[in-house]
Write an enzyme that holds these catalytic residues in place. Structure first.
Site, PDB file in Angstrom:
ATOM      1  N   PRO A 151       0.838  -1.206   0.000  1.00 53.80           N
ATOM      2  CA  PRO A 151       0.000   0.000   0.000  1.00 53.80           C
ATOM      3  C   PRO A 151       0.873   1.258   0.000  1.00 53.80           C
ATOM      4  O   PRO A 151       1.727   1.435   0.854  1.00 53.80           O
ATOM      5  CB  PRO A 151      -0.779  -0.106   1.317  1.00 53.80           C
ATOM      6  CG  PRO A 151      -0.654  -1.522   1.749  1.00 53.80           C
ATOM      7  CD  PRO A 151       0.629  -2.024   1.192  1.00 53.80           C
ATOM      8  N   GLU A 152       0.645   2.108  -0.990  1.00 56.28           N
ATOM      9  CA  GLU A 152       1.370   3.369  -1.074  1.00 56.28           C
ATOM     10  C   GLU A 152       0.443   4.482  -0.582  1.00 56.28           C
ATOM     11  O   GLU A 152      -0.703   4.229  -0.237  1.00 56.28           O
ATOM     12  CB  GLU A 152       1.801   3.621  -2.522  1.00 56.28           C
ATOM     13  CG  GLU A 152       2.806   2.601  -3.061  1.00 56.28           C
ATOM     14  CD  GLU A 152       4.210   2.833  -2.516  1.00 56.28           C
ATOM     15  OE1 GLU A 152       4.466   3.919  -1.960  1.00 56.28           O
ATOM     16  OE2 GLU A 152       5.044   1.929  -2.647  1.00 56.28           O
TER      17      GLU A 152
END
Ligand code: ZN
Length: 269
Positions: free
Chosen positions: A2-3
């Site tokens: 997850p960015e």
């Protein structure tokens, strides 16, 4: 992994389903995340009303009456809202059970995420973070000033969370291509004008990713699946050896600071 855009999308997805609810209790099935969840967290958070949600870098901040619950999704974490009675899956490590019958459920196969209960935002993990990339504090002038005298490669400079938060490897590759800057160039040797293009590229990429994520918001509520982290159409990342979409030359792939860098030797100088 997850960015920043996925964390922001998660925040927007859960926000309307958690704000103004009271935490009945916190059920911790497995406390062994990146750092063990402190034993005091569950009893302290229980009974508090959720006032709002925020995001700082890749940390999700859930403001309670007396504390802030800080969640990091690590490499593979996800948060979803569902009925508290939903049978847990193997990697469902934490339930924040709400007074409306739902829970905020944390799933994390690799357990690199984290939960902290803060009394203020002055926490060691937040203290030295650079500006938010989508804020007005982050622009070409900021990058240019921060780069004075820096010999590090611009790509590593851009991925340093003290310079700007949330620019992961994929976004760094893509932004440098959009700005026409070679990833290996020394940070201190880049003009203000080129840094302005770079800052604009970072903002454009992240804003587009968040907007794209907005279409998947319903995935954060109900069901058994995981939120689908979205793939953008990539210009260079993962395309080493293929042809550049701008000049048709062959994209080159190198290792830089132990991360994959892909760039066009014609378009990026
Ligand atoms: Zn090219």
């Amino acid at each position: 992994m997850p960015e920043l855009p996925e964390v922001e999308t998660t925040r927007r997805g859960i926000d309307p389903h958690v704000v103004d609810r009271r935490i009945e209790h916190v059920l911790i099935r497995n406390a062994k995340l990146r750092w063990p969840i402190e034993e005091a967290l569950a009893p302290l958070a229980s009974g508090q009303r959720i006032l709002g949600t925020r995001r700082r870098a890749k940390y999700l901040l859930i403001d309670l009456e007396h504390h802030t619950l800080m969640v990091h999704l690590g490499m593979s974490g996800s948060l979803r809202v569902m009925p508290a009675s939903t049978p847990p899956l193997f990697h469902d490590h934490v339930d924040i059970v709400l007074n409306d019958g739902n829970c905020l459920r944390y799933n994390d196969p690799r357990r690199f995420g984290s939960f902290h209960l803060l009394t203020s935002d002055d926490h060691a993990l937040l203290r030295h973070l650079g500006p938010e990339p989508l804020s007005s504090d982050f622009d070409g002038a900021w990058l240019y000033q921060a780069a004075r005298g820096r010999k590090a490669a611009v790509k590593q400079f851009l991925m340093d969370g003290r310079i700007v938060v949330g620019v992961g490897n994929i976004y760094a590759n893509e932004a440098l291509f959009m700005a026409g800057i070679r990833p290996t160039r020394r940070a201190g040797n880049i003009s203000l004008q080129r840094y302005q293009r770079l800052a604009e590229a970072v903002k454009e990429l992240l804003a587009a990713a968040i907007e794209q994520g907005g279409t998947t918001l319903r995935d954060f509520v109900g069901g058994d699946g995981k939120p689908g982290y979205f793939a953008q159409k990539l210009r260079v990342y993962g395309r080493g050896g293929q042809s550049c979409r701008a000049c048709s030359g062959q994209l080159q792939e190198i290792r830089l600071g132990n991360r994959t860098s892909v760039f066009c030797t014609t378009c990026q100088r």
